[in-house]
Write a protein that holds these residues in place. Structure first.
Motif, mmCIF file in Angstrom:
data_model
loop_
_atom_site.group_PDB
_atom_site.id
_atom_site.type_symbol
_atom_site.label_atom_id
_atom_site.label_comp_id
_atom_site.label_asym_id
_atom_site.label_seq_id
_atom_site.Cartn_x
_atom_site.Cartn_y
_atom_site.Cartn_z
ATOM 1 N N ARG A 159 0.828 -1.203 0.000
ATOM 2 C CA ARG A 159 0.000 0.000 0.000
ATOM 3 C C ARG A 159 0.863 1.253 0.000
ATOM 4 O O ARG A 159 1.991 1.262 0.478
ATOM 5 C CB ARG A 159 -0.888 0.020 1.251
ATOM 6 C CG ARG A 159 -1.703 -1.217 1.401
ATOM 7 C CD ARG A 159 -2.356 -1.290 2.765
ATOM 8 N NE ARG A 159 -3.379 -0.265 2.933
ATOM 9 C CZ ARG A 159 -4.129 -0.180 4.026
ATOM 10 N NH1 ARG A 159 -3.955 -1.041 5.007
ATOM 11 N NH2 ARG A 159 -5.032 0.755 4.128
ATOM 12 N N VAL B 125 -2.276 -6.470 1.080
ATOM 13 C CA VAL B 125 -2.838 -6.962 -0.164
ATOM 14 C C VAL B 125 -2.386 -8.400 -0.359
ATOM 15 O O VAL B 125 -1.193 -8.682 -0.286
ATOM 16 C CB VAL B 125 -2.371 -6.119 -1.365
ATOM 17 C CG1 VAL B 125 -2.940 -6.672 -2.653
ATOM 18 C CG2 VAL B 125 -2.760 -4.667 -1.175
ATOM 19 N N GLU C 59 -8.464 -5.041 -4.582
ATOM 20 C CA GLU C 59 -7.334 -4.257 -5.089
ATOM 21 C C GLU C 59 -7.234 -4.600 -6.568
ATOM 22 O O GLU C 59 -6.618 -5.599 -6.923
ATOM 23 C CB GLU C 59 -6.041 -4.619 -4.364
ATOM 24 C CG GLU C 59 -6.015 -4.241 -2.912
ATOM 25 C CD GLU C 59 -5.749 -2.753 -2.729
ATOM 26 O OE1 GLU C 59 -5.154 -2.142 -3.634
ATOM 27 O OE2 GLU C 59 -6.148 -2.214 -1.670
ATOM 28 N N ARG D 81 -4.664 -6.764 -8.653
ATOM 29 C CA ARG D 81 -3.652 -7.343 -7.781
ATOM 30 C C ARG D 81 -4.213 -8.444 -6.901
ATOM 31 O O ARG D 81 -3.682 -9.542 -6.859
ATOM 32 C CB ARG D 81 -3.050 -6.248 -6.906
ATOM 33 C CG ARG D 81 -2.311 -5.200 -7.720
ATOM 34 C CD ARG D 81 -1.301 -4.488 -6.884
ATOM 35 N NE ARG D 81 -1.904 -3.504 -5.995
ATOM 36 C CZ ARG D 81 -1.370 -3.117 -4.847
ATOM 37 N NH1 ARG D 81 -0.274 -3.676 -4.420
ATOM 38 N NH2 ARG D 81 -1.952 -2.183 -4.126
ATOM 39 N N TYR E 206 -6.886 -9.069 -3.129
ATOM 40 C CA TYR E 206 -7.873 -8.590 -2.171
ATOM 41 C C TYR E 206 -7.175 -8.239 -0.860
ATOM 42 O O TYR E 206 -6.072 -8.702 -0.576
ATOM 43 C CB TYR E 206 -8.949 -9.646 -1.932
ATOM 44 C CG TYR E 206 -9.817 -9.881 -3.142
ATOM 45 C CD1 TYR E 206 -10.989 -9.162 -3.331
ATOM 46 C CD2 TYR E 206 -9.445 -10.799 -4.118
ATOM 47 C CE1 TYR E 206 -11.774 -9.367 -4.447
ATOM 48 C CE2 TYR E 206 -10.220 -11.005 -5.244
ATOM 49 C CZ TYR E 206 -11.384 -10.289 -5.395
ATOM 50 O OH TYR E 206 -12.162 -10.479 -6.497
ATOM 51 N N ARG E 207 -7.883 -7.446 -0.073
ATOM 52 C CA ARG E 207 -7.303 -7.017 1.179
ATOM 53 C C ARG E 207 -8.385 -7.013 2.250
ATOM 54 O O ARG E 207 -9.503 -6.565 2.020
ATOM 55 C CB ARG E 207 -6.704 -5.616 1.020
ATOM 56 C CG ARG E 207 -6.100 -5.035 2.264
ATOM 57 C CD ARG E 207 -5.164 -3.884 1.917
ATOM 58 N NE ARG E 207 -5.806 -2.876 1.094
ATOM 59 C CZ ARG E 207 -6.465 -1.828 1.594
ATOM 60 N NH1 ARG E 207 -6.547 -1.667 2.879
ATOM 61 N NH2 ARG E 207 -7.023 -0.957 0.803
#
Lengths: 224, 224
Positions: free
Chosen positions: A141, B169, B215, B218, B220-221
């Motif tokens: 991030r 992430v 995300e 890319r 998930y978070r």
DNA sequence: GGACGGCGTCAAGAACCCGTCAAGGACGGC
DNA sequence: GCCGTCCTTGACGGGTTCTTGACGCCGTCC
């Protein structure tokens, strides 16, 4: 290198262990009693413990329990006792491995490596901080002014490569290779486009970047 | 309970292992060849692998390498060979433990417990709490608004991976690898489907998730 | 002073990604 | 054998992101 604590009351064996371990680059401390071993461990937590059962003062499972109370350090138990009840008791008390004497030194070293490998399996990824924004490499991030900045996948990969090499000039070729792959080594215009969006999103004054710097003819550099 | 994968080409021994392991509450799958074992592991990642060297098709270190390429699952090696060179090779290839045949079943079970204990040693918080729901990683339960939420096994595994990495992430590939196994690294639509059901079950407003965030491009978070 | 290469900027279309839904099938319990 | 649960798979629309080409600026080198 790694710090090994040997708890064993058999002087010749301890000598052999210390010599071999030191020869392989380990730092070694040794105690002849369970109480002494626990004391040494408390002074400075070791990376791995080699524990002989059959100590004069404490039972093996007691030593294990004494360590497990506060640390997850790998414990490798040595013992002359073949009986499986002993093994089960030691393993269930929290030991990680159990080697029966006599054992080969190379085997012991291999088991030690395996135990250490397990214990330290996390490559630490720092966060790169500048005056204007923060790049958290572990979390993936970026934040500027307290709030998260939304980056597209390509923007992130580009920033990641630069941040991991901050302070150094990163080649055009290297950047294109790491972000886009080997087929794109000549597409330097990609870099221009995405460096521009990164600067727009992260630099206070995108026209005069303070951190995402151009090294004309060579590449780009992330400066803190 | 825990899922054990046995890779061994000696039918009587496999039978004995399966019976004993099942009697102790483990789920067991068995393969008679290295290739078959790798295939089973890829279908569904096991919690621990019991691997006999001396398989008909692959060398033991090859099987270990095949597993270590994508997973850190504990590997317990069985072998009739006493030679320490074999042990060293297997341990350095990435095995966690090495048991010489013949062995006592109770010792094997104890070593298995030790390996599983290590594998599931999650240092951090056992429960992850958000404003809207609570994930109890130790107990394997989720509750929202005071009552338990029913999750299917796959939903739970997905949520578990995200919760253990909350704030970070998590890659598409990593999620697919950990939940479905290496054969599914490209099935990103699985993620879409299961993230949707998780959001429906856990988010107050599934269309605008507050905790299970995308995300784009890319992964998930999980955000608290 | 002019040509040239490297760089930053912009915009538009194509390609890709994501959320959603629903049907089919595998599996296990009764 | 039936039923319910769960997983797999395909399709679709909307939105985002990447790619690509064109243009102008600036410094350097001839």
């Amino acid at each position: 290198m790694s710090d090994v604590l040997v708890i064993d009351d058999d002087p010749p064996l301890v000598r052999a262990l210390v010599i071999n371990l030191k020869a392989h680059g380990y730092t070694v401390r040794a105690a002849g009693t369970g109480a002494g071993g626990l004391r040494l461990a408390a002074e400075r937590p070791p990376d791995v413990v080699v524990l002989d059962l059959g100590l004069p003062d404490l039972d093996g499972t007691e030593v294990i329990a004494g360590l497990r109370g506060w640390t997850d350090v790998p414990i490798l138990v040595l013992s002359a006792r073949e009986h499986s009840r002993e093994k089960v008791a030691a393993l269930d008390a929290g030991a990680d491995d159990y080697v029966v004497k006599p054992f080969g030194m190379d085997e012991l070293l291999a088991r030690l490596r395996a135990a250490l490998r397990r214990g330290s399996a996390q490559p630490d990824e720092p966060t790169v901080v500048t005056d204007d924004f923060t790049v958290d490499l572990a979390a993936g991030r970026v934040s500027a002014g307290g709030t998260d900045v939304r980056l597209t996948p390509t923007e992130w990969r580009l920033l990641e490569v630069l941040a991991r090499n901050h302070g150094r000039v990163v080649d055009h070729r290297r950047l294109l290779l790491d972000v886009w792959g080997p087929a794109y080594q000549d597409q330097t215009n990609y870099l221009r486009v995405f460096m521009a969006t990164l600067r727009r999103k992260l630099e206070p004054d995108p026209a005069h970047p303070r951190h995402l710097l151009t090294e004309p003819g060579r590449g780009y550099r992330f400066e803190i």
